[in-house]
Structures are given as C-alpha cells and as structure tokens.
Design a protein around this motif. Structure first.
Motif, mmCIF file in Angstrom:
data_model
loop_
_atom_site.group_PDB
_atom_site.id
_atom_site.type_symbol
_atom_site.label_atom_id
_atom_site.label_comp_id
_atom_site.label_asym_id
_atom_site.label_seq_id
_atom_site.Cartn_x
_atom_site.Cartn_y
_atom_site.Cartn_z
ATOM 1 N N ALA A 363 0.828 -1.214 0.000
ATOM 2 C CA ALA A 363 0.000 0.000 0.000
ATOM 3 C C ALA A 363 0.857 1.257 0.000
ATOM 4 O O ALA A 363 0.440 2.308 -0.510
ATOM 5 N N HIS A 364 2.060 1.171 0.556
ATOM 6 C CA HIS A 364 2.962 2.323 0.553
ATOM 7 C C HIS A 364 3.480 2.606 -0.859
ATOM 8 O O HIS A 364 3.729 3.755 -1.216
ATOM 9 N N PHE A 407 -0.548 -2.411 -7.350
ATOM 10 C CA PHE A 407 -0.427 -2.463 -5.892
ATOM 11 C C PHE A 407 -1.774 -2.291 -5.214
ATOM 12 O O PHE A 407 -2.050 -2.936 -4.193
ATOM 13 N N ARG A 408 -2.642 -1.452 -5.764
ATOM 14 C CA ARG A 408 -3.950 -1.272 -5.144
ATOM 15 C C ARG A 408 -4.802 -2.543 -5.258
ATOM 16 O O ARG A 408 -5.604 -2.846 -4.375
ATOM 17 N N ALA A 409 -4.621 -3.287 -6.336
ATOM 18 C CA ALA A 409 -5.341 -4.554 -6.504
ATOM 19 C C ALA A 409 -4.652 -5.711 -5.794
ATOM 20 O O ALA A 409 -5.156 -6.829 -5.798
ATOM 21 N N ARG A 410 -3.486 -5.441 -5.192
ATOM 22 C CA ARG A 410 -2.659 -6.454 -4.519
ATOM 23 C C ARG A 410 -2.168 -7.523 -5.490
ATOM 24 O O ARG A 410 -1.827 -8.629 -5.091
ATOM 25 N N TYR A 411 -2.145 -7.154 -6.738
ATOM 26 C CA TYR A 411 -1.493 -7.979 -7.756
ATOM 27 C C TYR A 411 0.008 -7.940 -7.541
ATOM 28 O O TYR A 411 0.729 -8.909 -7.813
ATOM 29 N N GLY A 446 3.014 -12.354 1.453
ATOM 30 C CA GLY A 446 2.817 -11.492 0.291
ATOM 31 C C GLY A 446 1.451 -10.880 0.178
ATOM 32 O O GLY A 446 0.987 -10.520 -0.888
ATOM 33 N N SER A 447 0.740 -10.719 1.304
ATOM 34 C CA SER A 447 -0.609 -10.190 1.206
ATOM 35 C C SER A 447 -0.643 -8.703 0.921
ATOM 36 O O SER A 447 -1.609 -8.181 0.416
ATOM 37 N N GLY A 448 0.447 -7.996 1.295
ATOM 38 C CA GLY A 448 0.470 -6.571 1.068
ATOM 39 C C GLY A 448 -0.342 -5.775 2.053
ATOM 40 O O GLY A 448 -0.557 -4.586 1.887
#
Length: 453
Positions: A363-364, A407-411, A446-448
């Motif tokens: 998210a960062h 990153f926003r989709a956690r891809y 790796g969930s982010g």
C-alpha cells in the motif's frame, strides 16, 4: 507536434489524443493500427465485450451510451482498439492508449478493476491457447552484460531532468515507507529516508562498515550510509545516474567515503560487511537470478548481511509473465521481470543465503506511485519542454497508473528482506532506530496488508 486543445468529456482535461500527429519514425507501433485477420479481430471484440461487461466498470463503445457501474472506460475508436488487442494482446491495449483510442475518467480506478479481474478476462478453456496469441520476449532483451547495459540505458538514461520533475527531492525511484497512510507530498522525502534507513539498519550499516550497493540510483542511499560512517562502493549501469550521483555525493561532502562506478554487478570483486540492493532484482531477468544471488553471497565477508528491496508478484502470474513480451517490457523496462516471493526464497537458498527478515508494504508503493503520477501529469508542460512528445507523456501516465493499480489490486507487493549466509545461521536483525522507525508492516505470505501507525 500539434496538439488538440479540445477538452475531453471524460477526463475534463485538455484532450491530448496523440493519434492525429504520431511520428511513425519514433512510434511505429502506435502510428499504425496493425493488420490483423477479421477472425482475430472478431474474437477480440467478443471476448472484450463479454469480459468487460462482467466487471464493475462503466464501458462506452464509441458513440454508444455507457453501460455498467463503476469508473468509466471510454473506447473512442472501437475498431482500432479491437484490432490492436487482436494482434498484440496487452501490448495492443497499451498502444491503443498511447494512440488516444481509449481513455478513462479515473485511469487508476479502471486499471485497478482490470488488474483485480485479470484472471477472468479470458475464459479458462482459451487460456491454454495463450501461447498462440502472446508474443515471446525478444532475444535481444536478455540481460547479458552487454544486454543489461542497453536495457538500463533505455529507461534510466532518458533524462535526469525528467526524473527530477516527478521524484521527491531525494531523487529516490523506489517505494517510500510513509509514517501513516495515505502518503502526502509533505512527508514524501522523509518517507524515502525512512525506507533507506530501514534498509541500512537491516544490513547493520554503521561506522566503518564496508558497504556494496548494487544499483546506485541517484546516490541518496550511498550518501546516508556514508553519513553513518560507512565506506561505500556503489555500482550502476546508467551513465546519466552516475554523473548526477557523483555530483550529489560531492555536494554532500561524502566524496572521501563514496565511490560510484559504471560496473555490472557480475564484475564486482572483493568482500563487504554489507550489501544493499534496492529494486534492482526486477531488472536482472529470471535467467540471471542464480548469478545475482550467488554474487550477493560471494561478496559477503564473514558475518556480513544483505538487505534487499524487491517488488514481487504471485508465483503463477510470474510464470506466465516470464514467457510473455508485455507492454511494460516493450516500452518501459526491457528485459525486466518481477519475481515471486517463492522465486526469491528458492534462488537465495540455492546461493547459500538465508532470509532472516521479510516485510511487505504494498500500500505504501501505491501511494508512492500516486504522488509520482500526480507530479508527472501536473508538470506536463515541463515534460514537453524537455522534448518528450504527447505519445511519451501518455505512455508514462499509463505506466505510472498501471503500476499503482497493480499495488492497489494487490497484484503486486513490495518487500524488504534481510539475508545472511545460511551456514552462519539466522542473524539477529536490528530494530529500526527511533529516528527512522518504520511503521509495522508485517505481511507474511505477500498479502500486502499494512498496519501503518
């Protein structure tokens, strides 16, 4: 190049479709809609309309009314859009945006929906035929010693002035770590320093440390390490970056502690107490990951530590991407490949390295990219004044938005890792100092997910 001054009804900004005045000598893949069979175009049209219709998007085809709910994707020229995707898949999707054939009222929002639903865009039975449709990576993009120099030159030697327009004052071109989310422009430079200090802490860098940095950037990490009392050898393949980094090192008064060399990581010799490499593994290429990690291990002095910052993606998506020539590898990062956490662990272990710390904070990175994108689009006139045309500006807007959406989709995720020699056992990883304390960003697997303070 003459640009239209018509205001876009979708974005509300002056229209910059680029398509009417694309220089075919500079942008051959954008200037001409590819020739493709009617069958492939029809298949692309059918698949796209069905797939997009299932996603939370509003889609407008040409002059038709928009249908659906969510951010708006307006395909201004449906025939060209379908032909490009029928011929080149996602490369065609990106080229179509560069040509001004589609736009969005919220580009990141549209791309986030597409990134989150990427596995559903092509029906499962057709995924097995993917190899008949996608392009293979060009052989000349392999990261041999000569190939790496050319691949790096194409991105990092574009212009120091260009990067300075949208990066923070530290000229850090990697994810920041913010004290709290969402990130702000006022906290941007401090967030980049927080990231650097965290990595230096992981590597145990202090007075007298012999530090090897693989991938110089514009010198900020080397300068901060030198201020801790370290002796730094930094290597890069970018002549433009080296020139500016050397100047910044001199201006910081650290020229006696920092050397910056134009040198491939595979050609470095010597032993170092610490090795730090920030978002450089993505440019190595899967074929060369074994030699990259072996180099990290061989350059470590007894008791030394490695600190890495790496973008990662899920393993199955990495395997598919590794075989594919993508829009990113065609236009942005030739020869690049984002590894999976599994690939990093496997290659590090094979080289005799043990991971002793692993934090994720995707998210960062989304916030970092948002701030870069807002500065880039807000300074479009200055980018143009440097000689970058409308197609380039749309290309980079798409690149920054596409990356943010990942990153926003956690891809995508980004991780900081500490490694030590496996035969020495797990070293104790020092806590971040209070002055540069990093938020709690534990995200195993790796969930982010973040718990930013």
């Amino acid at each position: 190049m003459t640009l239209s001054t018509t205001t876009s009804p979708v974005t509300g900004r002056p229209a910059d479709p680029a398509a009417a005045s694309v220089d075919p000598a500079v942008w051959p893949g954008v200037a001409r809609v590819p020739r493709v069979s009617g069958l492939r175009t029809a298949v692309a049209r059918t698949l796209l309309r069905r797939a997009l219709g299932r996603l939370p998007l509003r889609v407008r085809w040409g002059g038709e009314p928009a249908v659906g709910k969510g951010p708006l994707l307006w395909v201004r020229k449906p025939d060209a859009f379908h032909r490009r995707i029928g011929a080149g898949g996602l490369i065609g999707f990106g080229e179509s945006y560069m040509a001004g054939e589609w736009e969005a009222d919220d580009l990141v929002g549209v791309l986030t929906v597409l990134a989150a639903g990427v596995d559903e865009l092509v029906p499962a039975p057709l995924r097995r035929l993917r190899g008949l449709w996608v392009r293979r990576r060009p052989e000349d993009q392999r990261n041999t010693v000569a190939g790496s120099r050319e691949n790096i030159r194409r991105h990092y030697d574009l212009s120091n002035e260009l990067f300075a327009l949208f990066l923070d004052p530290s000229l850090s071109y990697s994810s920041a770590v913010f004290g709290r989310l969402p990130g702000t422009a006022e906290d941007f430079e401090a967030a980049q320093h927080r990231k650097i200090d965290r990595l230096l802490d992981l590597a145990g860098v202090g007075p007298g440390t012999r530090l090897l940095e693989i991938g110089t950037g514009w010198g900020e990490l080397a300068i901060r390490a030198a201020r801790r009392g370290a002796v730094v050898r930094s290597v890069t393949l970018s002549a433009e970056q080296r020139e500016l980094a050397l100047r910044r090192v001199r201006e910081a008064g650290q020229a006696d502690r920092v050397t910056v060399e134009l040198c491939d990581y595979r050609q470095v010799t010597g032993a170092y107490d610490a090795v730090v490499s920030v978002e450089m593994i993505e440019a190595v290429g899967a074929d060369y990951w074994p030699v990259y990690f072996r180099t990290l291990r061989e350059r470590l002095a007894p008791g030394g530590r490695v600190a890495l910052q790496a973008i990662t993606m899920p393993h199955d998506r990495m395997l598919a991407t590794a075989r594919t020539h993508t829009w990113i590898s065609e236009y942005i990062f030739p020869g690049g490949l984002i590894p999976s956490p599994e690939a990093v662990r496997r290659e590090a272990g094979r080289a005799g390295l043990r991971i002793t710390a692993d934090d994720g904070y995707g998210a960062h990175y989304a916030e970092t990219l948002r701030l870069w994108r807002e500065r880039f689009t807000g300074r479009a006139a200055e980018v143009a004044a440097l000689g970058f045309d409308a197609v380039f500006r749309r290309m980079w807007e798409l690149y920054l938005a596409y990356s943010e959406a990942g990153f926003r989709a956690r891809y995508l995720d980004v991780r900081q890792l500490a490694l030590s020699a496996a035969d020495l056992g797990a070293a104790t990883v020092p806590r971040a100092r209070a002055a540069g304390a990093v938020p709690a960003v534990r995200a195993a697997g790796g969930s982010g997910k973040e718990n930013a303070r």
